[in-house]
Design a protein around this motif. Sequence first.
Motif, PDB file in Angstrom:
ATOM      1  N   LYS A   1       0.838  -1.212   0.000  1.00  0.00           N
ATOM      2  CA  LYS A   1       0.000   0.000   0.000  1.00  0.00           C
ATOM      3  C   LYS A   1       0.867   1.254   0.000  1.00  0.00           C
TER       4      LYS A   1
ATOM      5  N   VAL B   1       1.268   5.148   0.732  1.00  0.00           N
ATOM      6  CA  VAL B   1       0.646   6.020   1.730  1.00  0.00           C
ATOM      7  C   VAL B   1       1.239   7.427   1.629  1.00  0.00           C
TER       8      VAL B   1
ATOM      9  N   VAL C   1       3.707   6.127   9.563  1.00  0.00           N
ATOM     10  CA  VAL C   1       2.912   4.915   9.316  1.00  0.00           C
ATOM     11  C   VAL C   1       3.305   3.830  10.321  1.00  0.00           C
TER      12      VAL C   1
ATOM     13  N   PHE D   1      -7.661  -1.357   8.698  1.00  0.00           N
ATOM     14  CA  PHE D   1      -6.569  -0.671   7.997  1.00  0.00           C
ATOM     15  C   PHE D   1      -7.045   0.663   7.423  1.00  0.00           C
ATOM     16  N   ASP D   2      -8.244   0.685   6.862  1.00  0.00           N
ATOM     17  CA  ASP D   2      -8.721   1.945   6.279  1.00  0.00           C
ATOM     18  C   ASP D   2      -8.979   2.995   7.365  1.00  0.00           C
TER      19      ASP D   2
ATOM     20  N   ASP E   1      -7.101   3.235  10.037  1.00  0.00           N
ATOM     21  CA  ASP E   1      -5.744   3.731  10.304  1.00  0.00           C
ATOM     22  C   ASP E   1      -5.283   4.675   9.187  1.00  0.00           C
ATOM     23  N   MET E   2      -5.523   4.259   7.935  1.00  0.00           N
ATOM     24  CA  MET E   2      -5.051   5.041   6.783  1.00  0.00           C
ATOM     25  C   MET E   2      -5.674   6.434   6.762  1.00  0.00           C
ATOM     26  N   SER E   3      -6.926   6.541   7.223  1.00  0.00           N
ATOM     27  CA  SER E   3      -7.608   7.837   7.154  1.00  0.00           C
ATOM     28  C   SER E   3      -6.888   8.885   8.006  1.00  0.00           C
TER      29      SER E   3
ATOM     30  N   LEU F   1      -3.519   9.064   8.431  1.00  0.00           N
ATOM     31  CA  LEU F   1      -2.110   9.294   8.122  1.00  0.00           C
ATOM     32  C   LEU F   1      -1.815  10.577   7.336  1.00  0.00           C
TER      33      LEU F   1
END
Length: 468
Positions: free
Chosen positions: A214, A216, A223, A421-422, A424-426, A428
């Motif tokens: 992925k 990022v 991350v 995971f999404d 968490d990703m939101s 970053l």
Amino acid sequence: MAGDELAVVRGFSSKASPLASELIKGDTRTAPPGLLATGSYVSPGKKVPLSRYYDRAFAKLEQEKLWKKVWQFACREEDIPAVGDRIPYTVGETSFMIVRTGASEFRAFYNACLHRGTRLCDGLSSGESVRCPFHAWEWNLDGSLKNIPSRWDFPQVKTSEYSLPEAKVGTWGGFIFINPDLNAAPLSASLGILAEHFKTFEPEQRFTAFHISKKVRANWKVVLEAFLESYHVVETHSDALSFTGDASTQYDIWDDGKGHISRLITPSAVPSPHLGDEASIANAVNATFQAFALAMPGVPVPTFDASSQLSGRAQVAEWRRQMMGVGLARDFSSVPDASMIDSIQYFMFPNFCPWYGEGLPLVYQFLPYGDDPNESVMNVRLTAPVPGGGAPRPPSAPIRHIGFDEAFNTAPEIGLLSIIFDQDMSNLPRIQAGLKAAEEGRAVTTLGRYQEQRIRHFHDVLSATLGL
Ligand code: FES
Ligand SMILES: [Fe+2]
């Protein structure tokens, strides 16, 4: 600074949700020594300047003094199963080609042609030699020069001087590590307590069941650090609170000056201590049954049995032992409850997070991307046990690439995990943006003494490695 001399409180529990260490002591099987061990490292508690995460000069320093100098996780042996298979390992602007050169022999070559620099390996590929796509300069698997088209035009090229330059390679548990520093001590010193702690887990007896890469829009350390603590669960993953011991998580650090290792143990099948003393254990157990059942479609899902002699955790663990035992033709009867259901994640400086146990057997890898400190790559794989009963080793899952603007939920193979995971990703890209907006006098982190001590430790080691 005031505050950093104060006593460390090792987690927060409730009547319904004891500390991880208490739960493990009460489990139905005695945990192996590694799981019972506690780390003793105490961070001096320096503040981390936010510029570390976006300053180009700092990224350059990392490229020179970190990535060119340390043992780092590159790939798994099963990624390149046959002799001649090769795969790139790319860290920032530097890239290596990892090649299987024998039954259990691997080499890492700088991924650049000695003619005019073309990248030699762009993805998983195979062959008895390595041939550049531009003018077909060619090397043998051992790195020696094999052929130059129009050899007559290169009288200055001595074959003996045109072997592909190499990095050191070390392996452990099916993992392949490289170190570009040819004078580095062997890998074993950098593994620290990992080999001992993972003995009962046998990472070499596992295969990659899914593999996500992925991109990022955040610095690689932003991350990484988002995955080193369970402190963020209460806000970022609040839908998991009913069955996750977030505040009761145990954090440990082992550092002998060579191996820099840390670990977290987040209990499952218990409510978050934030939900109070009267939070429902039945709900916690049922939600955990449901979560694990999502990975086993068609299997009937049990519910919490209040009349059982077994604790809720033990009920989930026992069901998992039976289901996995049947599904994989392997015996899980001696595997402790914690190893069957909890989230147990280790970290080896600088880029490697192998998880321990059947609860969530993931592997994370964090890497800078190109020369932009605002971008990185997170690689995630699930390492499932190789089936028993003489079944052949399943092939490694191909790498699924997920772009900067794509979500984890575009990867159906990872199921419910994509939601987490999404979430968490939101955070970053917002972190990456906020770091730069900080008022000059406050442009440092304020880290928790216990829950964020793995991040403190990471920066202590990073500072020492960079000579700061
Ligand atoms: S650049 Fe590789 S052969 Fe010319
Ligand atoms: Fe998270």
